[in-house]
Design an enzyme around this catalytic site. Structure first.
Site, short mmCIF file in Angstrom:
data_model
loop_
_atom_site.label_atom_id
_atom_site.label_comp_id
_atom_site.label_asym_id
_atom_site.label_seq_id
_atom_site.Cartn_x
_atom_site.Cartn_y
_atom_site.Cartn_z
N CYS A 147 0.83 -1.21 0.00
CA CYS A 147 0.00 0.00 0.00
C CYS A 147 0.87 1.26 0.00
CB CYS A 147 -0.92 -0.03 1.22
SG CYS A 147 -1.89 1.47 1.40
N CYS A 150 -0.34 4.08 2.31
CA CYS A 150 -0.12 3.84 3.74
C CYS A 150 1.34 4.07 4.12
CB CYS A 150 -0.46 2.41 4.12
SG CYS A 150 -1.94 1.76 3.37
N ASP A 151 2.25 3.58 3.30
CA ASP A 151 3.64 3.46 3.75
C ASP A 151 4.65 4.35 3.04
OD1 ASP A 151 2.78 1.56 5.54
OD2 ASP A 151 3.14 -0.12 4.20
#
Ligand code: NAP
Length: 331
Positions: A147, A150-151
């Site tokens: 993701c 997200c990261d």
């Protein structure tokens, strides 16, 4: 290690013993089905392992009618809030089995909870496809991610690889380029499935290097990802063939963006027919081959062909209307 916070509006629920409808999955299809089911005054329970569906990982959704630009996580929340507003019960649990009973179905969760349902809608969506190479599981959260949204911030001033040739890989590469020192986009062919506009943007981005045609053979490191072992490929008659030519590159992380596979294990266990790719086969009314079990969204053979939130929501609505008509016909 995800930086993304998804605030789902779900509190402890009082669960009844029996429902008209149990919906498995709380993404756009599941929530939309719940909203419609409640309009028909069907007692409805959503059981979901995760809330919001994969759309919560999208940075911006700009093609859902009426909401020109909205973060995926906010859209996911709006769907859930809307379902809750109409008094849908929601519990966060994984469904272990759906057993056919005389008057409907017995739904059993992994935690051993059971509820009866007169009808079921499977709206279980999809999950990320894995590379299935050594190091992928070992370094999950220590350099391996599925993701970008997200990261990506975790890789500030680092060197990261993105694997894949579709829209998600190209979008993640550009997102990562905002944080990382260098992004290496690795794909097994010399051409890409991503939209031409995305390919142009990536090619014009000086921080992104495109490395083709290669597959990842191994993710290496000590405590975290340090290197990738790659193998050169060639395309013969549309098929990707490994050539045996190996090469190692140094990276601090790897984003695996190689597509999605259906969450249809529960469907298969319940006797629901799937196509050769594992997607649930539905008719125009979202009926499966099992009477009383319906399906909607990206887990279906129809939804997965387009993978659009608006389509998943529409299929959820159709499924709920079909459930209502089905239950009425049984009275
Ligand atoms: P995708 O379009 O299916 O692309 C997956 C890519 O991964 C392909 O390039 C494929 O290679 C590669 N791949 C598959 N298995 C592999 C393996 N084992 N090793 C190496 N490479 C592998 O998937 P996606 O990019 O995740 O997108 C998912 C869906 O969401 C797509 O339908 C996409 O269009 C949609 N989407 C839509 C929007 C939008 O509507 N705005 C935005 C993002 C995504 P090959 O090319 O060789 O098959």
């Amino acid at each position: 290690m995800s930086l993304l916070t998804f605030q789902a509006p779900v509190e402890e629920e009082e669960i009844k013993e029996k429902y008209d409808l149990v919906i498995v999955g709380a993404g756009p299809a599941g929530c939309s089905a719940a909203i419609y089911a409640r309009r028909f005054q069907l007692e409805t329970l959503i059981v979901a392992k995760e809330l919001g569906g994969l759309i919560v990982d999208a940075e911006i959704v700009d093609n859902y009618p009426g909401l020109p630009e909205i973060p995926g996580s906010e859209l996911g929340n709006k769907f859930l809030e809307h379902a809750k507003k109409y008094m849908t019960n929601i519990i966060m649990e994984e469904v272990e089995s759906i057993e056919k009973k005389e008057s409907g179905f017995l739904v059993r969760t992994m935690d051993g909870k059971t509820v009866e349902a007169r009808a079921i809608i499977l709206a279980t969506g999809e999950k990320h496809r894995k590379l299935n190479v050594p190091g992928e599981e070992e370094f999950l959260g220590r350099g391996v991610s599925y993701c970008g949204l997200c990261d990506a911030p975790l890789f500030k001033d680092r060197v990261v690889a993105v694997v894949g040739g579709g829209n998600v890989a190209f979008s993640d590469a550009q997102l990562l380029a905002k944080h990382a020192k260098k992004v290496i986009l690795i794909h097994r062919r010399n051409w890409f499935r991503a939209d031409p506009i995305e390919v142009k943007r990536v090619k014009e981005n000086s921080k992104i290097e495109i490395l083709t045609p290669y597959i990842v053979r191994e993710i290496k490191g000590d405590m975290k990802v340090e290197k990738l072992l790659l193998e050169k490929t060639k395309e013969v008659g549309g098929e990707v063939i490994p050539t045996g030519e190996l090469k190692e590159i140094e990276v601090d992380g790897i984003f695996v963006d190689i597509g999605l596979v259906p969450n249809s294990e529960l469907a298969k266990k319940s006797g629901v027919a799937v196509d050769e790719r594992g997607y649930i086969i539905v008719d125009d009314f979202m009926r499966t081959n099992v009477e009383g079990i319906f399906a909607a969204g990206d887990v279906t053979d129809k939804g997965s062909k387009f993978r659009q939130v608006v389509l998943a929501a529409a299929q959820g609505a159709i499924a709920a209307i079909s459930v209502y008509n089905y239950l009425k016909s049984k009275e």
